[in-house]
Design a protein around this motif. Structure first.
Motif, mmCIF file in Angstrom:
data_model
loop_
_atom_site.group_PDB
_atom_site.id
_atom_site.type_symbol
_atom_site.label_atom_id
_atom_site.label_comp_id
_atom_site.label_asym_id
_atom_site.label_seq_id
_atom_site.Cartn_x
_atom_site.Cartn_y
_atom_site.Cartn_z
ATOM 1 N N ASN A 113 -59.778 26.369 44.037
ATOM 2 C CA ASN A 113 -61.034 27.102 43.945
ATOM 3 C C ASN A 113 -60.792 28.560 43.570
ATOM 4 O O ASN A 113 -61.508 29.139 42.739
ATOM 5 N N HIS A 114 -59.758 29.165 44.180
ATOM 6 C CA HIS A 114 -59.463 30.564 43.884
ATOM 7 C C HIS A 114 -58.904 30.722 42.467
ATOM 8 O O HIS A 114 -59.220 31.690 41.771
ATOM 9 N N LEU A 115 -58.104 29.755 42.015
ATOM 10 C CA LEU A 115 -57.639 29.786 40.632
ATOM 11 C C LEU A 115 -58.808 29.727 39.659
ATOM 12 O O LEU A 115 -58.811 30.421 38.627
ATOM 13 N N ASP A 116 -59.811 28.920 39.998
ATOM 14 C CA ASP A 116 -61.018 28.858 39.169
ATOM 15 C C ASP A 116 -61.744 30.206 39.167
ATOM 16 O O ASP A 116 -62.255 30.645 38.121
ATOM 17 N N GLU A 117 -61.798 30.854 40.345
ATOM 18 C CA GLU A 117 -62.434 32.177 40.429
ATOM 19 C C GLU A 117 -61.708 33.190 39.551
ATOM 20 O O GLU A 117 -62.340 33.994 38.852
ATOM 21 N N ILE A 118 -60.381 33.161 39.610
ATOM 22 C CA ILE A 118 -59.579 34.085 38.799
ATOM 23 C C ILE A 118 -59.827 33.824 37.319
ATOM 24 O O ILE A 118 -60.054 34.760 36.533
ATOM 25 N N THR A 119 -59.804 32.546 36.931
ATOM 26 C CA THR A 119 -60.028 32.180 35.536
ATOM 27 C C THR A 119 -61.394 32.653 35.057
ATOM 28 O O THR A 119 -61.523 33.260 33.984
ATOM 29 N N GLN A 120 -62.416 32.390 35.864
ATOM 30 C CA GLN A 120 -63.772 32.762 35.488
ATOM 31 C C GLN A 120 -63.923 34.275 35.372
ATOM 32 O O GLN A 120 -64.578 34.785 34.452
ATOM 33 N N CYS A 121 -63.303 34.987 36.292
ATOM 34 C CA CYS A 121 -63.384 36.451 36.279
ATOM 35 C C CYS A 121 -62.746 37.006 35.009
ATOM 36 O O CYS A 121 -63.272 37.933 34.392
ATOM 37 N N LEU A 122 -61.626 36.427 34.593
ATOM 38 C CA LEU A 122 -60.941 36.893 33.388
ATOM 39 C C LEU A 122 -61.694 36.486 32.130
ATOM 40 O O LEU A 122 -61.828 37.276 31.184
ATOM 41 N N VAL A 123 -62.180 35.246 32.097
ATOM 42 C CA VAL A 123 -62.894 34.754 30.916
ATOM 43 C C VAL A 123 -64.165 35.559 30.660
ATOM 44 O O VAL A 123 -64.528 35.829 29.505
ATOM 45 N N SER A 124 -64.835 35.949 31.742
ATOM 46 C CA SER A 124 -66.111 36.666 31.600
ATOM 47 C C SER A 124 -65.933 38.169 31.414
ATOM 48 O O SER A 124 -66.908 38.895 31.253
ATOM 49 N N SER A 125 -64.682 38.635 31.420
ATOM 50 C CA SER A 125 -64.421 40.067 31.322
ATOM 51 C C SER A 125 -64.124 40.477 29.893
ATOM 52 O O SER A 125 -63.375 39.799 29.175
ATOM 53 N N SER A 126 -64.688 41.582 29.479
ATOM 54 C CA SER A 126 -64.378 42.160 28.175
ATOM 55 C C SER A 126 -63.327 43.254 28.299
ATOM 56 O O SER A 126 -62.972 43.909 27.307
ATOM 57 N N LYS A 127 -62.814 43.443 29.516
ATOM 58 C CA LYS A 127 -61.849 44.506 29.779
ATOM 59 C C LYS A 127 -60.430 43.952 29.897
ATOM 60 O O LYS A 127 -60.223 42.746 30.061
ATOM 61 N N SER A 128 -59.459 44.854 29.872
ATOM 62 C CA SER A 128 -58.104 44.508 30.261
ATOM 63 C C SER A 128 -58.017 44.501 31.779
ATOM 64 O O SER A 128 -58.808 45.173 32.464
ATOM 65 N N ASN A 129 -57.044 43.766 32.321
ATOM 66 C CA ASN A 129 -56.943 43.605 33.765
ATOM 67 C C ASN A 129 -55.505 43.793 34.237
ATOM 68 O O ASN A 129 -54.550 43.456 33.533
ATOM 69 N N VAL A 130 -55.382 44.310 35.456
ATOM 70 C CA VAL A 130 -54.104 44.401 36.152
ATOM 71 C C VAL A 130 -54.283 43.693 37.486
ATOM 72 O O VAL A 130 -55.273 43.920 38.196
ATOM 73 N N MET A 131 -53.322 42.827 37.834
ATOM 74 C CA MET A 131 -53.450 41.943 38.983
ATOM 75 C C MET A 131 -52.497 42.351 40.107
ATOM 76 O O MET A 131 -51.403 42.860 39.856
ATOM 77 N N PHE A 132 -52.923 42.069 41.351
ATOM 78 C CA PHE A 132 -52.100 42.309 42.529
ATOM 79 C C PHE A 132 -52.167 41.084 43.438
ATOM 80 O O PHE A 132 -53.231 40.505 43.639
ATOM 81 N N CYS A 133 -51.019 40.692 44.011
ATOM 82 C CA CYS A 133 -50.990 39.657 45.035
ATOM 83 C C CYS A 133 -49.818 39.958 45.959
ATOM 84 O O CYS A 133 -49.074 40.927 45.746
ATOM 85 N N HIS A 134 -49.633 39.142 46.994
ATOM 86 C CA HIS A 134 -48.532 39.389 47.931
ATOM 87 C C HIS A 134 -47.248 38.695 47.506
ATOM 88 O O HIS A 134 -46.184 39.312 47.433
ATOM 89 N N HIS A 135 -47.309 37.405 47.241
ATOM 90 C CA HIS A 135 -46.100 36.600 47.033
ATOM 91 C C HIS A 135 -45.540 36.737 45.617
ATOM 92 O O HIS A 135 -46.285 36.938 44.662
ATOM 93 N N ASN A 136 -44.221 36.590 45.513
ATOM 94 C CA ASN A 136 -43.581 36.605 44.198
ATOM 95 C C ASN A 136 -43.838 35.288 43.468
ATOM 96 O O ASN A 136 -43.550 34.206 43.981
ATOM 97 N N PRO A 137 -44.375 35.358 42.260
ATOM 98 C CA PRO A 137 -44.645 34.134 41.494
ATOM 99 C C PRO A 137 -43.427 33.631 40.730
ATOM 100 O O PRO A 137 -43.447 32.527 40.191
ATOM 101 N N LEU A 138 -42.388 34.449 40.646
ATOM 102 C CA LEU A 138 -41.155 34.085 39.964
ATOM 103 C C LEU A 138 -39.988 34.174 40.947
ATOM 104 O O LEU A 138 -39.984 35.025 41.837
ATOM 105 N N PRO A 139 -38.967 33.320 40.800
ATOM 106 C CA PRO A 139 -37.805 33.412 41.680
ATOM 107 C C PRO A 139 -37.051 34.721 41.484
ATOM 108 O O PRO A 139 -37.032 35.284 40.385
#
Length: 261
Positions: free
Chosen positions: A139-165
């Motif tokens: 559900n949250h991935l869908d929220e992120i996708t929708q937020c980006l798709v509906s945006s005409s701006k550039s975006n910078v993201m923040f989260c806690h966990h490392n997505p890469l090893p």
């Protein structure tokens, strides 16, 4: 309320941002995490951050070590007692409870997860899963996708966990569906960078053309490139970012600030 519904707006095209993470506070201000007084380190960081005159601070998660509500109150008190005057935003870490973070939010500590400026947005992601490892719900991935798709701006993201090893012990607790998140961000064509905490040291990586930055902890650092969990007190650290939109081009400049013990 959906995760990104609450927004905080800056009427400017350039922001100076401090990213501080992994404070690991206790109910007792004298509490120690691997022989480090985490409250003292956090206070020192806040004092130094204030000198940089940031527009905002983004806290990257793992506020608490003992999981007590008193540790959240200490976090709030240390911010309120500091000379820092800008808003402080947050993302949850694996140690944190959303309910407690929301309880201390209000006034200077702000619960908004979408920060808007002229030409770009900052999006704060919830990577807290049911285990110490990170997990972003479908559900949250869908929220992120929708937020980006509906945006005409550039975006910078923040989260806690490392997505890469990171070739270290904490890879066992990384963001388990990190590649799925990263592909969403890259495929949107409007994300410039992702910043995270959790790994207690500085890393700069990339996924396809996306820059991925890890910010060291304000508490204690974990030694790099070892499968064993080793700690080292090199003093608190935080990251400064300058993000600016110039004629439709987003520029992201960032440096880690190390404070000796």
């Amino acid at each position: 309320m959906a995760w990104f519904d609450e927004a905080y707006s800056f009427d400017k095209s350039s922001l100076n941002i401090a990213h501080i993470t992994d404070s690991h506070l206790f109910a007792d201000k004298s509490g120690e995490y691997f022989n480090v007084n985490t409250a003292k380190h956090f206070e020192k960081s806040l004092t130094h951050i204030a000198k940089q005159k940031p527009d905002c601070v983004i806290f990257g998660g793992d506020l608490t070590q003992d999981h007590s509500f008193e540790s959240y109150l200490l976090f709030s008190n240390l911010i309120n007692q500091s000379v820092l005057t800008c808003p402080v935003f947050w993302v949850p870490g694996n140690h944190d409870e959303l309910g407690m973070l929301n309880r201390i939010s209000g006034a200077q500590i702000n619960a908004a997860k979408r920060i808007t400026a002229n030409g770009f947005d900052l999006l704060l992601i919830n990577s807290k899963g049911p285990t110490p490892a990170g997990w972003i719900t479908s559900n949250h991935l869908d929220e992120i996708t929708q937020c980006l798709v509906s945006s005409s701006k550039s975006n910078v993201m923040f989260c806690h966990h490392n997505p890469l090893p990171i070739n270290g012990y904490l890879d066992k607790h990384m963001l388990e569906n990190g590649p799925q998140l990263l592909n969403i961000l890259v495929n949107s064509n409007n994300v410039a960078a992702l910043f995270h905490g959790h790994v207690h040291n500085e890393y700069t990586q990339s996924f396809r053309e996306l820059a991925v930055y890890a910010t060291p902890a304000s508490s204690v650092q974990f030694v790099k490139n070892t499968v064993n969990w080793q700690q080292k007190n090199t003093g608190p650290a935080y990251r400064m970012l300058n993000i600016s939109s110039v004629k439709g081009e987003l520029n992201v400049k960032t440096d880690v600030v190390w404070l000796s013990e």
